[in-house]
Design an enzyme around this catalytic site. Structure first.
Site, PDB file in Angstrom:
ATOM      1  N   HIS A  16     -41.322  42.458 103.916  1.00 27.85           N
ATOM      2  CA  HIS A  16     -40.968  41.250 103.142  1.00 27.85           C
ATOM      3  C   HIS A  16     -39.587  41.464 102.539  1.00 27.85           C
ATOM      4  CE1 HIS A  16     -42.347  38.109  99.888  1.00 27.85           C
ATOM      5  NE2 HIS A  16     -41.066  37.967 100.206  1.00 27.85           N
ATOM      6  N   GLU A 199     -47.464  33.146  95.001  1.00 26.85           N
ATOM      7  CA  GLU A 199     -46.475  33.853  94.180  1.00 26.85           C
ATOM      8  C   GLU A 199     -46.476  33.112  92.830  1.00 26.85           C
ATOM      9  OE1 GLU A 199     -42.426  33.364  95.541  1.00 26.85           O
ATOM     10  OE2 GLU A 199     -41.649  35.013  94.313  1.00 26.85           O
TER      11      GLU A 199
HETATM   12  N1  HPA Z   1     -40.090  33.334  97.087  1.00 30.51           N
HETATM   13  C1  HPA Z   1     -39.760  32.196  97.692  1.00 30.51           C
HETATM   14  N2  HPA Z   1     -38.632  32.055  98.358  1.00 30.51           N
HETATM   15  C2  HPA Z   1     -37.795  33.082  98.430  1.00 30.51           C
HETATM   16  C3  HPA Z   1     -38.088  34.273  97.810  1.00 30.51           C
HETATM   17  C4  HPA Z   1     -39.312  34.412  97.113  1.00 30.51           C
HETATM   18  O1  HPA Z   1     -39.677  35.459  96.530  1.00 30.51           O
HETATM   19  N3  HPA Z   1     -37.042  35.089  98.062  1.00 30.51           N
HETATM   20  C5  HPA Z   1     -36.160  34.403  98.827  1.00 30.51           C
HETATM   21  N4  HPA Z   1     -36.617  33.189  99.042  1.00 30.51           N
HETATM   22 ZN    ZN Z   2     -39.860  36.488  99.513  1.00 34.66          ZN
END
Ligand code: HPA
Ligand code: ZN
Length: 332
Positions: A16, A199
């Site tokens: 990731h 997230e």
């Molecule tokens: N989340 C969503 N979009 C993103 C992220 C992330 O952590 N990093 C780069 N684009």
């Molecule tokens: Zn990401």
């Protein structure tokens, strides 16, 4: 062996990682000078101090603004080359790298420009020290599904070197269901599929990513812990979660590293991995993300080894390659 020494010594996979999130303030400054672009900062130091975020969107605003300095093939080459050099330093032997085509095509930078630069750096690093690299083309979820479909079509000349598609950018208000058709198309074309979910978004977004997008892996996914049934499914199917501790702290997904649930998820038997996400924005590359698990959560050697083995298990390598790396980890 001290755990920090072991972390460095173990071969690892990173799953990731956004290549645009590896742009260092120094390179941003250099490229802005080169192209005569006026940045809203007066020094490299000022860029660094601007990296304080209140949530995902406050980071994305800066991240997309920063990416505007990437204009020529050479810029994308330098960006990729610098990250692969970090891989060598951190002993990352296999990396599955996300890139966001729409961040560039929407500024008038065509596929050929960034893909040629990426491929040149990847070929060079592979030849120099044998790193193994896969590419994940991520769609920006704040844009429409139609735009993602066009992007999938525009990528056709590069299908051979793209392994998977992903979904990133502003999560809240842009649920996975918005992208069901384009993910179906990508699957039909033979791509693996991953998606950021859970997230900032609720567990329901993780359910959607599993049931509607048929994902092979969840990026982040830490909010699955709020739903016992979901946790049980993720464990039963061993759906990998690519967790990014420093990112979660910087974007205030967690208040304090001491409250991060990664080791609890690991102890519960989920296939969790450690990753750096956007390392130049979040204050650390891969080994720094491992180190903070020791300092803030008391990660022990056995947990560290399991997380490293998981990185190979959760990768898109074939079974023979996975086993070969896991044997190497066990031998150290
Ligand atoms: N989340 C969503 N979009 C993103 C992220 C992330 O952590 N990093 C780069 N684009
Ligand atoms: Zn990401």
């Amino acid at each position: 062996m001290a755990l920090t020494t072991l972390i460095k010594a173990l071969p690892k996979a990173e799953l990731h990682l956004h290549i645009e999130g590896t742009l260092s303030p120094a390179l941003m400054w250099e490229l802005a000078q080169k192209h005569g672009i006026k940045l809203p900062f007066s020094s490299v130091c000022e860029i660094e101090t601007a990296y304080q975020f209140s949530d995902l969107q406050s980071f994305l605003d800066l991240y997309y603004a920063g990416a505007d300095v990437l204009r020529s093939e050479e810029d994308f080459y330098q960006l990729m080359q610098a990250y692969l050099q970090r891989c060598k330093e951190h002993n990352i032997v296999h990396t599955e790298i996300m890139f966001d085509p729409q961040t560039h095509t929407h500024r008038g930078v065509p596929f050929d420009v960034f893909m040629t630069g990426f491929v040149r750096a990847i070929d060079e690093a592979q030849e120099e020290w044998g790193v193994s690299v896969r590419l994940i083309m991520s769609f920006l979820r704040h844009l429409s599904e139609a735009d993602a479909i066009t992007t999938l079509q525009d990528a056709e000349p590069w299908y051979d070197i793209i392994d998977a598609v992903g979904l990133d950018s502003s999560e809240l208000g842009n649920p996975p269901e918005k992208f069901e058709r384009v993910f179906n198309q990508a699957r039909t074309l033979g791509f693996k599929v991953v998606a950021h979910a859970g997230e900032e978004g609720p567990p329901d977004y993780i359910w959607q990513a599993i049931n509607l997008l048929n994902i092979d892996r969840i990026d982040h996914g830490v909010r699955c812990a709020e739903d016992k049934e979901l946790m049980a499914l993720i464990k039963h199917r061993q759906i990998p979660l690519t967790v990014c501790p420093l990112s979660n702290l910087k974007l205030k997904v967690i208040e304090d590293m001491a409250t991060h649930n990664i080791l609890e998820l690991l102890e519960d038997g989920l296939l969790v991995t450690v990753n750096s996400d956007d390392p130049t924005y979040f204050g650390g590359f891969l080994n720094d993300n491992f180190a903070v698990l020791e300092s803030a959560l008391g990660m022990n050697e056995q947990q560290c080894r399991q997380l490293v083995k998981n990185s190979f298990m959760a990768s898109f390598l074939d079974d023979t390659e996975k086993q070969a790396w896991i044997q190497k980890v066990d031998a150290i």
